[in-house]
Motif scaffolding. Structure first.
Motif, short mmCIF file in Angstrom:
data_model
loop_
_atom_site.label_atom_id
_atom_site.label_comp_id
_atom_site.label_asym_id
_atom_site.label_seq_id
_atom_site.Cartn_x
_atom_site.Cartn_y
_atom_site.Cartn_z
N GLY A 35 0.81 -1.22 0.00
CA GLY A 35 0.00 0.00 0.00
C GLY A 35 0.84 1.26 0.00
O GLY A 35 2.05 1.21 -0.22
N PHE A 36 0.20 2.41 0.22
CA PHE A 36 0.88 3.71 0.22
C PHE A 36 1.72 3.87 -1.06
O PHE A 36 2.93 4.00 -1.02
N GLY A 37 1.02 3.84 -2.20
CA GLY A 37 1.68 3.88 -3.51
C GLY A 37 2.33 5.21 -3.83
O GLY A 37 3.12 5.30 -4.76
N ARG A 38 1.98 6.27 -3.08
CA ARG A 38 2.62 7.57 -3.31
C ARG A 38 3.33 7.98 -2.04
O ARG A 38 2.69 8.11 -0.98
N ARG A 39 4.62 8.20 -2.16
CA ARG A 39 5.42 8.44 -0.94
C ARG A 39 6.39 9.60 -1.11
O ARG A 39 6.80 9.91 -2.22
N VAL A 40 6.80 10.15 0.01
CA VAL A 40 7.85 11.16 0.03
C VAL A 40 9.15 10.41 0.28
O VAL A 40 9.20 9.54 1.16
N SER A 41 10.21 10.74 -0.47
CA SER A 41 11.46 9.99 -0.28
C SER A 41 12.24 10.55 0.92
O SER A 41 12.12 11.73 1.26
N ASP A 42 13.05 9.70 1.53
CA ASP A 42 13.89 10.12 2.66
C ASP A 42 14.78 11.28 2.24
O ASP A 42 15.04 12.20 3.02
#
Ligand SMILES: O=C(O)CCC(=O)C(=O)O
Length: 244
Positions: free
Chosen positions: A164-171
């Protein structure tokens, strides 16, 4: 990790609304009673069991739209306790949109990755309330967030790793920004803006960490989002829904 053991009163009108405006979130300790949280958890587990979803959803996230929600929960997502805070922060006109159960246990022990909810629905800004159904600690996957990150939309990367959570902010995009970890007792609630960058710690404890996240909007503002067709009133009046 020591948790605050006593419920504290929600901040006064000004304080709560100002803290939310400044930081993008507001922690309200003891919004609900611990015994009540045990009842909610039993009830939601029974619903998931009946659906066959208790151990079947790899993300450990199950969403219910307001009109498909068990009436017991629908009433509680709009009751006086939460409405009081919502009307301070959002204004007099509030609608309830949906709720999700987020369950971390030995099958779903990964932390929720960094993301901004707004990219999943767009349109007018929403507010969500993360409610602890279990005590939540860094060891069993409590929430973490980046105070002040609600002021701008970041780049979201598309990821498909099956949880899930297909859209993420990168580290990479978060380097140098302050991270706040929020341990919570059962019944504590964290109100947060939909641009708040947030996620949760992995659950390494082998004990449950269940949460409910309910979502609301300012019902006096037109919303271009097409995700919700059947909002329910919490307070005040609503503008007509925009057809998607
Ligand atoms: O693991 C958690 O409780 C956070 C879940 C979350 O951030 C979300 O569903 O938007």
């Amino acid at each position: 990790m020591t948790l605050r053991s006593q419920a504290v009163d929600p901040p006064g009108d000004e304080d709560g609304a100002m803290a939310y405006e400044r930081d993008g979130f507001l922690v309200v300790r003891g919004l609900y009673a611990p015994d009540e949280m045990a009842e909610w958890k039993d009830r939601v587990k029974a619903i998931l069991q009946e659906e066959g979803n208790l151990n079947n959803i790899p993300s450990g996230v199950r969403v219910w739209m307001a009109d498909k929600l068990d009436p017991y929960f629908c009433e509680r997502m709009r009751d006086e306790r939460v409405a009081r805070i919502l009307t301070r922060v959002i204004g007099p006109n509030v609608e309830f949109l949906s709720v999700k159960a987020v369950y971390k246990n030995e099958h779903t022990s990964f932390g929720s990755p960094w993301h901004q909810d707004w990219f999943y629905w767009k349109g007018s800004h929403k507010l969500s309330v993360w409610i602890a159904l279990d005590d939540a600690t860094p060891e069993n996957g409590c929430l973490r967030l980046i105070p002040g990150s609600h002021r701008r939309a970041l780049d979201m990367k598309e990821v498909d790793d099956g949880v899930g959570f297909g859209r993420r902010v990168s580290d990479e995009d978060l380097k140098g920004l302050p991270v706040t970890t929020i341990p919570a007792r059962r019944g504590d609630a964290i109100f947060f803006h939909d641009l708040m960058v947030h996620g949760s710690h992995p659950n390494t404890s082998r004990t449950d960490r269940w949460a409910f996240i309910s979502t609301y909007r300012d019902a006096s503002v037109r919303d271009e989002s097409t995700v919700w067709k059947t909002p329910m009133p919490v307070s005040g009046r609503s503008v007509p829904i925009v057809e998607g």
